[in-house]
Design an enzyme around this catalytic site. Structure first.
Site, PDB file in Angstrom:
ATOM      1  N   TRP A 197      42.222  93.719  32.503  1.00 34.79           N
ATOM      2  CA  TRP A 197      41.749  92.773  31.494  1.00 34.79           C
ATOM      3  C   TRP A 197      40.835  91.704  32.092  1.00 34.79           C
ATOM      4  O   TRP A 197      41.097  91.171  33.171  1.00 34.79           O
ATOM      5  CB  TRP A 197      42.957  92.103  30.842  1.00 34.79           C
ATOM      6  CG  TRP A 197      42.605  90.892  30.048  1.00 34.79           C
ATOM      7  CD1 TRP A 197      42.401  89.624  30.531  1.00 34.79           C
ATOM      8  CD2 TRP A 197      42.378  90.817  28.635  1.00 34.79           C
ATOM      9  NE1 TRP A 197      42.083  88.766  29.502  1.00 34.79           N
ATOM     10  CE2 TRP A 197      42.058  89.477  28.326  1.00 34.79           C
ATOM     11  CE3 TRP A 197      42.434  91.749  27.601  1.00 34.79           C
ATOM     12  CZ2 TRP A 197      41.788  89.045  27.029  1.00 34.79           C
ATOM     13  CZ3 TRP A 197      42.168  91.308  26.313  1.00 34.79           C
ATOM     14  CH2 TRP A 197      41.849  89.976  26.030  1.00 34.79           C
ATOM     15  N   MET A 198      39.805  91.357  31.347  1.00 33.87           N
ATOM     16  CA  MET A 198      38.924  90.244  31.717  1.00 33.87           C
ATOM     17  C   MET A 198      38.712  89.394  30.470  1.00 33.87           C
ATOM     18  O   MET A 198      38.710  89.935  29.364  1.00 33.87           O
ATOM     19  CB  MET A 198      37.579  90.794  32.214  1.00 33.87           C
ATOM     20  CG  MET A 198      36.447  89.779  32.263  1.00 33.87           C
ATOM     21  SD  MET A 198      34.939  90.418  33.016  1.00 33.87           S
ATOM     22  CE  MET A 198      34.448  91.642  31.837  1.00 33.87           C
ATOM     23  N   ASN A 199      38.514  88.078  30.625  1.00 37.56           N
ATOM     24  CA  ASN A 199      38.006  87.286  29.505  1.00 37.56           C
ATOM     25  C   ASN A 199      36.898  86.327  29.954  1.00 37.56           C
ATOM     26  O   ASN A 199      35.861  86.783  30.432  1.00 37.56           O
ATOM     27  CB  ASN A 199      39.093  86.676  28.605  1.00 37.56           C
ATOM     28  CG  ASN A 199      40.129  85.824  29.311  1.00 37.56           C
ATOM     29  OD1 ASN A 199      40.909  86.328  30.119  1.00 37.56           O
ATOM     30  ND2 ASN A 199      40.173  84.548  28.991  1.00 37.56           N
ATOM     31  N   ASP A 200      37.078  85.034  29.831  1.00 37.53           N
ATOM     32  CA  ASP A 200      35.963  84.079  29.970  1.00 37.53           C
ATOM     33  C   ASP A 200      35.172  84.201  31.272  1.00 37.53           C
ATOM     34  O   ASP A 200      35.746  84.372  32.344  1.00 37.53           O
ATOM     35  CB  ASP A 200      36.488  82.632  29.962  1.00 37.53           C
ATOM     36  CG  ASP A 200      37.305  82.278  28.752  1.00 37.53           C
ATOM     37  OD1 ASP A 200      37.707  81.105  28.654  1.00 37.53           O
ATOM     38  OD2 ASP A 200      37.555  83.156  27.908  1.00 37.53           O
ATOM     39  N   GLN A 204      37.865  85.240  34.245  1.00 38.88           N
ATOM     40  CA  GLN A 204      39.297  85.298  33.956  1.00 38.88           C
ATOM     41  C   GLN A 204      39.731  86.761  34.062  1.00 38.88           C
ATOM     42  O   GLN A 204      39.142  87.633  33.412  1.00 38.88           O
ATOM     43  CB  GLN A 204      39.559  84.770  32.541  1.00 38.88           C
ATOM     44  CG  GLN A 204      39.139  83.316  32.356  1.00 38.88           C
ATOM     45  CD  GLN A 204      40.159  82.357  32.948  1.00 38.88           C
ATOM     46  OE1 GLN A 204      41.156  82.037  32.318  1.00 38.88           O
ATOM     47  NE2 GLN A 204      39.915  81.896  34.169  1.00 38.88           N
ATOM     48  N   ARG A 212      41.137  71.600  28.081  1.00 39.37           N
ATOM     49  CA  ARG A 212      40.771  72.668  29.003  1.00 39.37           C
ATOM     50  C   ARG A 212      39.262  72.950  29.029  1.00 39.37           C
ATOM     51  O   ARG A 212      38.537  72.575  28.126  1.00 39.37           O
ATOM     52  CB  ARG A 212      41.525  73.966  28.669  1.00 39.37           C
ATOM     53  CG  ARG A 212      41.390  74.470  27.250  1.00 39.37           C
ATOM     54  CD  ARG A 212      42.305  75.690  27.028  1.00 39.37           C
ATOM     55  NE  ARG A 212      42.223  76.244  25.685  1.00 39.37           N
ATOM     56  CZ  ARG A 212      42.954  75.844  24.663  1.00 39.37           C
ATOM     57  NH1 ARG A 212      43.830  74.868  24.814  1.00 39.37           N
ATOM     58  NH2 ARG A 212      42.814  76.402  23.471  1.00 39.37           N
TER      59      ARG A 212
END
Lengths: 163, 665
Positions: free
Chosen positions: B133-136, B152, B259
């Site tokens: 998984w990857m995000n930002d 991320q 954040r």
């Protein structure tokens, strides 16, 4: 005597306040008030929980229902062997609910609720896909998948309160 | 619950005997009455108890009914409905409602993903880790010849969790080499997640990184980190400041609403300034802090900006754009020829919005040029009208550009992600500038370096009459770069504009709600259908729709219709898009990058951009084809376009050899 009377009045007020409790207030903001109430009140910790706590109680209900459904799938292999292919798909989908979605929802609820929302919505999707795979009227899981959808809807509403 | 109505009469009845009993006739009444008062008081108290209970019940009912109505009115896409806030549409694309609609289709054949379909989905030239998984996007920067990208990442699963900072480098923003993890969750102040952050270059050329940590108690704090060795161009190792956290949620801000610190910019007073998104109730805000050393901060009393009813602002970005030049500006640039962009990611809707405005350095505030499309309002501008979130820009001092990264999540089911072992992509990095012709929007374009992937090309010029579909034979059609120019024949345009009775369609039209590419109008839709099966049972049209607007003006819309992109019933298939400004004398132009399960479309030079995730089951491998289509009823379209086959970017796992190989190119 006046003391007793005052105590009684205080108790009355306290009871009144208790009735405005967070469970009631929270459930009113979900699409299924009655279901929400029954799910949360079945867990005594709900009385003193915050919104995160209520969300976690519901995610555990999702897990429990998912596990129960997996059990039913195993039974159905024997009673409806002609539906093996669809049952295989359902098993995969429900394993995702119980292993992936529930796990993600639990950690995300505490820190970054939008990921919990996606996980809960996905749980509903997985249940729907499982159900949709059966020829019309032949699903042995309809009651369970419908319940999963309803619980996911309610849980999603509560998770959204955390955004 | 029993209504106290039923109870009151009983207690009243109980009272009556007490009062009437022995109050007149009986001489023993005196002694009798002296014992009674205790019971009387009890009765009265119970009465009060039930009254209080009943009143409380009524009070809660009223309160919550009111709040439901309020919530319905706040609905983010502007349409007022009576449904509760829980049913906000368009909030998360994966909704059970949408799914049941899909299941109602005639595609009732039980569908299962197989490995062939799933492995095809992996992209050839978009950034993604080898698995999981990857995000930002985090801390993008250029340093000593290398573009750095952090992100991320979950090292353990294809779903969000256990978040750490992944790291990769590239010479050209296209050919990447994966490096070891840059930062992991090894401190109490980031034990529950090493979350998003940004890099700042100091005057001496050194780098500081500010990032959000989710502490062991899930409180959001800001932390400082810096490269262990500035002589290492790969910046492999990072050190966390011993005095972390450097910022904790200030009074009035909740511990989970703090954040994603931005890159810092220099104030005229010579300090560094950052901004951090948050919220107060439902008002999205951006807090401002000044610092000289990135270790101690003063919070300004003023906010950079705030917009009511937009919810939590994540991944705030703040940067200058030139009003006159088509180039990027360092984050600290200010002056009369400069506007400033405030961008935020809306937690409630998962949409990135931005607005153009004016920054006041003296008090760290910013006001939008057009408050009616202020940041986060549903009608405000977006970088991208498709699947695109948590985006972040950086100033590329190497080539004088401002570059935009965006997280492109999946639109499929978690089952599929777990089965295929990965989730999410980054968009192709885009340059961002102010549209100097309109002054009212940004323009984005894939970085020039993506052209280095172009292999063979074919050029086409053709006229397509109303209701036509043309197969464009380019061989393999899953990795393409298409640049096209369209013109509508003058007669059709004049006819529509000159016809007073022709309905003003443009006011009602939207990509999302007007039925997709099969709905035919006088002047559209027309464009390309990508990842199309020859039977057209699966296809993804990217198109223009031109409609008559008010005051005899034409309005142009640019859309991607993923509703028929796949037979699968567990993927999200919206029609995405928006209107696109077309100035006098301009032809209609579009560019499309196709890379397996991602389609990026750029209208009118990047005035309107649409990223879509698609998961065909049949239109894959050799069966994926390209079509040109014109579904207009009247118009004949002249299309002039180039189609390039795109090479793979061959993104490498970390190895010394790979790094050396790239340095030589």
């Amino acid at each position: 005597m006046t003391k007793t009377m005052m105590m009684m009045v205080m108790m009355a007020t306290l009871m009144g306040v208790a009735m405005c409790d967070i469970v009631d207030k929270t459930c009113k903001q979900t699409p299924d008030y009655t279901l929400c109430l029954s799910l949360l009140r079945s867990d005594p910790s709900s009385a003193s929980a915050d919104t995160v706590g209520l969300g976690l109680i519901l995610v555990n209900k999702i897990k429990a229902l998912g596990t129960q459904t997996l059990g039913q799938i195993n039974v159905a292999y024997k009673t409806k062997p002609m539906l093996k292919r669809q049952l295989d798909e359902c098993k995969l989908r429900y394993k995702t609910i119980v292993d992936a979605d529930v796990h993600t929802a639990i950690i995300a609820i505490k820190g970054n609720p939008k990921f919990a929302e996606s996980a809960v919505v996905d749980a509903g999707v997985e249940a729907s896909v499982c159900e949709g795979g059966f020829p019309k009227g032949q699903s042995p899981l309809t009651g369970l998948t419908q319940k999963m959808n309803k619980i996911c809807d309610v849980t999603r509403a509560i998770v959204r309160m955390l955004l | 619950m029993a209504s106290s109505d039923a109870l009151l009469p009983i207690s009243a009845r109980e009272e009556d005997p007490l009062l009437s009993d022995g109050s007149r006739s009986d001489p023993n009444a005196e002694t009798h009455r002296r014992r009674r008062p205790v019971k009387g008081l009890l009765a009265v108290s119970f009465g009060l108890l039930f009254i209080a209970f009943y009143v409380a019940l009524i009070a809660t009912r009223d309160g919550s009914t009111r709040s439901n109505v309020d919530d319905a009115e706040i609905k983010s896409d502007g349409t007022a409905t009576a449904t509760s806030r829980a049913r906000l549409a368009g909030v998360s694309e994966k909704s059970n409602d949408q799914l049941w609609k899909l299941s109602g289709d005639r595609n009732t054949v039980a569908f299962s993903w197989n490995n062939s379909m799933l492995s095809w989905q992996r992209t050839a030239f978009h950034f993604q880790p080898e698995q999981n998984w990857m995000n930002d996007p985090n801390g993008p920067l250029f340093y000593k010849g290398w573009y750095h990208f952090f992100y991320q990442y979950n090292p353990n699963a294809a779903v969000w969790g256990d978040i750490v900072w992944g790291h990769a480098v590239s010479k050209d923003l296209i050919h990447w080499v994966h490096l070891p993890l840059a930062m992991v969750a090894d401190q109490w102040y980031d034990a529950n997640g090493v979350w998003t952050g940004s890099a700042t270059f100091l005057e001496d050329g050194s780098i500081v990184m500010l990032y959000t940590g989710s502490t062991d108690k899930s409180v959001q704090v800001q932390n400082l980190a810096y490269p262990e060795d500035l002589n290492d161009p790969l910046l492999l190792k990072w050190v966390k400041y011993s005095g972390n956290p450097v910022l904790v949620p200030p009074p009035g801000i909740l511990p989970k609403d703090f954040r994603d610190p931005t890159t810092a910019w220099k104030t005229s007073a010579g300090k560094w300034r950052i901004t951090i998104g948050s919220k107060i109730n439902r008002t999205g805000i951006s807090l401002v802090y000044d610092t000289t050393d990135f270790k101690t901060y003063e919070k300004l009393d003023t906010l950079l900006h705030k917009v009511p009813n937009t919810g939590m602002w994540e991944c705030v970005d703040f940067y200058p754009v030139s009003k006159t030049l088509v180039k990027g500006l360092d984050t600290s640039v200010n002056g009369p020829d400069v506007k400033h962009i405030v961008k935020a990611s809306m937690d409630d809707t998962r949409i990135d919005h931005y607005a153009i405005g004016t920054y006041f350095d003296s008090n760290g505030t910013w006001i939008p040029d057009d408050p009616t499309i202020d940041v986060g309002i549903s009608t405000s501008l977006r970088y991208d009208y498709g699947k695109f979130y948590a985006s972040k820009t950086f100033y590329d001092q190497n080539k004088g550009r401002r570059i935009l990264w965006g997280w492109i999540g999946e639109s499929d089911s978690e089952s599929a992600d777990v089965q295929k072992g990965w989730s999410s992509l980054q968009g192709i990095p885009r340059t961002v500038v102010l549209d100097t012709k309109t002054g009212k929007n940004l323009v984005q374009w894939p970085v020039e370096e993506v052209k280095s992937l172009r292999l063979s090309s074919k050029k086409f010029d053709m006229e397509v009459g109303p209701g036509s579909l043309v197969h464009i034979d380019v061989g393999s059609a899953a990795q393409l770069d298409i640049e096209a120019e369209f013109e509508i024949n003058k007669e059709s345009l004049d006819k529509i504009l000159g016809d007073a009775s022709a309905t003003v369609e443009a006011e009602e039209f939207s990509c999302q709600k007007s039925g997709g590419s099969t709905v035919r109008g006088a002047l559209g839709p027309f464009g390309f259908s990508v990842l199309a099966h020859e039977s057209l049972s699966e296809q993804t049209p990217v198109y223009f729709y031109v409609a008559k607007g008010k005051d005899s003006k034409l309005k142009t819309f640019f859309c991607t219709d993923s509703s028929r992109s796949s037979f699968a019933n567990d993927v999200v298939k919206p029609v995405y898009g928006s209107s696109v400004p077309v100035l006098k004398g301009e032809k209609l132009t579009m560019r499309i990058l196709v890379d397996h399960s991602i389609v990026e479309a750029f209208g009118q030079g990047g005035r309107t951009c649409i990223t879509s995730r698609v998961y065909p089951t049949k239109a894959i491998y050799g069966a994926a084809k390209l079509f040109l289509f014109n579904n207009a009823i009247d118009a004949t379209i002249t299309a002039s376009f180039n189609v390039w086959q795109m090479n793979s970017a061959f993104i490498h796992p970390y190895s010394e050899e790979a790094v050396r190989a790239l340095s030589r190119t």
